[in-house]
Enzyme design. Structure first.
Site, PDB file in Angstrom:
ATOM      1  N   GLU A  31       1.175  -1.354  -0.156  1.00  0.00           N
ATOM      2  CA  GLU A  31      -0.106  -0.186   0.002  1.00  0.00           C
ATOM      3  C   GLU A  31       0.707   1.346  -0.129  1.00  0.00           C
ATOM      4  OE1 GLU A  31      -1.635   0.844   3.708  1.00  0.00           O
ATOM      5  OE2 GLU A  31      -0.997  -1.279   4.197  1.00  0.00           O
TER       6      GLU A  31
ATOM      7  N   HIS B  19      -1.495  -9.867  11.919  1.00  0.00           N
ATOM      8  CA  HIS B  19      -1.030  -9.518  11.393  1.00  0.00           C
ATOM      9  C   HIS B  19      -1.466  -8.051  12.361  1.00  0.00           C
ATOM     10  CE1 HIS B  19      -0.711  -5.347   9.272  1.00  0.00           C
ATOM     11  NE2 HIS B  19      -1.903  -5.012  10.105  1.00  0.00           N
TER      12      HIS B  19
ATOM     13  N   CYS C 291      -3.417  -3.659   4.673  1.00  0.00           N
ATOM     14  CA  CYS C 291      -2.489  -4.566   4.548  1.00  0.00           C
ATOM     15  C   CYS C 291      -2.812  -6.194   4.703  1.00  0.00           C
ATOM     16  CB  CYS C 291      -1.870  -4.813   6.411  1.00  0.00           C
ATOM     17  SG  CYS C 291      -1.421  -2.810   6.904  1.00  0.00           S
TER      18      CYS C 291
END
Length: 390
Positions: free
Chosen positions: A79, A233, A111
């Site tokens: 990103e 994450h 993400c």
């Protein structure tokens, strides 16, 4: 057919700032950064590093000549893209000297991008079992100086070779996923800094995890007892812990202790790098595999991927026989130990360095950057890259 991770590479810039010292400069109690969000050091990318060079450096150490011939697809999840048209993967394709008959594309969903790339790679290998896919998750997290998100910045990349010879981790077939149109984090095309509704994003992360975990259990019949560890994450290392705690009561005391211990180990690298967006989950996985020496082959590892906006997914992998032989523990230890600490003032100066936007030419002194692959400047609106090893 087994499909999964054959190799893992990682790279982070050679500069970092100590979060204790940043907290003092920002008139914040250091514990808010080191305990509250769980960060110790934050990687600082010099002007000579961008998402392309970070990814190329991560891949350079693991991709050999045989891989270059077998890789027929390169998927770059990011990103922090550098061009609205040209894929960042094309630059890496060239810098690594991949097979010219290999495709190169870029994928984006906050993400979640690298996870999307891995799922695409699995399908590609299923149809082309003699080929390999290079998956890249590379990002620079920027929120701005003196902002609420500043302490969760970072920079780095993870590279993965996906193949039908998964020497490290076989990816199991089933997964659960969820998509919802929400505005918890975004970065408009005109901004080089992200916008985030921090409280809302935290709530959505946990909500997504809860819904996806229930869907995964229903789909597979697996429970906490079947997982040796769960990697998350990690926009910051405390985030995954908040989600993990919501399901610990489903297991025994032994399950709880095992998962908490392994979670802490899985955050080691992230704690010292910061948020690397698409690569964060896989940096957590790498930390677990390299820092916990007694993980047994055959263990099932859970992986929770979340990309704001939002898409989430939970999937699992099985550790392969002798997997530790294919890790790069010593090299990554050297990467961390060789980094240079900068002062907060030096960090602020580096942060504010930008590339020209008027087409002018600029050259950088890449000798100051120990990385093998660097951004050497710009000419006529084109970034100039150098692989020092060529």
């Amino acid at each position: 057919m087994k499909i999964g991770i054959e190799k893992i590479g990682f790279y982070t810039p050679h500069l970092y700032v100590d979060m204790n010292k940043l907290a003092v400069k920002r008139n914040v109690e250091p514990e808010k950064f080191t305990i509250g969000i769980g960060q110790e050091k934050m990687a600082i990318p010099p002007i000579t590093q961008d998402s392309v060079t970070l990814a190329a450096n991560a891949a350079f150490e693991i991709v050999d000549e045989k891989d270059k011939e077998a890789i027929d697809l390169c998927i770059f999840g990011t990103e922090s893209g550098i061009d609205h048209s040209k894929s960042a993967g094309i630059y890496v394709h060239h810098l690594l000297g991949l097979n010219p008959h290999a495709r190169a594309i870029e994928v984006k969903q906050a993400c979640y991008g690298a996870t999307a790339a891995i799922q695409m790679a699995k399908g590609h290998i299923a149809l082309n079992p003699t080929k390999k896919v290079l998956v890249l998750g590379s990002d620079i997290a920027r929120y701005g100086l003196n902002t609420s998100g500043e302490a969760t910045q970072g920079a780095g990349a993870v590279a993965l070779v996906i193949s039908a010879d998964p020497k490290i981790l076989e990816l199991e077939e089933q997964s659960a996923y969820l998509t919802s149109d929400i505005m918890d984090f975004w970065r408009p095309v005109y901004s080089d800094k992200a916008f985030v509704d921090g409280k809302y994003s935290n709530e959505q992360y946990i909500l997504f995890f809860s819904k996806i975990w229930e869907a995964y259990k229903e789909k597979t019949g697996l429970e906490l007892k079947d997982l040796e560890a769960i990697c998350f994450h990690l926009p910051y290392t405390k985030m995954g812990l908040k989600a993990l705690r919501t399901i610990l009561d489903e297991g025994t005391e032994e399950d709880k202790e095992r998962l908490l211990e392994n979670y802490k180990i899985s955050t080691t690298y992230n704690r010292n790098v910061g948020n690397i967006y698409t690569g964060s989950l896989y940096l957590s996985l790498l930390s677990l595999l390299e820092q916990k020496g007694d993980l047994k082959e055959g263990s099932r590892i859970g992986l929770f991927s979340y990309g704001s906006g939002a898409v989430g997914e939970f999937f699992t992998g099985i550790l392969q026989p002798n997997y530790r032989e294919y890790l790069r523990v010593d090299q990554h230890a050297e990467l961390f130990s060789s980094r240079t600490e900068v002062t907060v003032e030096e960090y602020e100066k580096v942060f504010q360095e930008t590339l020209p936007t008027d087409g002018s030419t600029i050259e950088f002194d890449i000798d100051k950057d120990p990385a093998k692959i660097c951004l050497s400047g710009m000419t006529d609106n084109m970034r100039q890259y150098v692989n020092k090893m060529n």
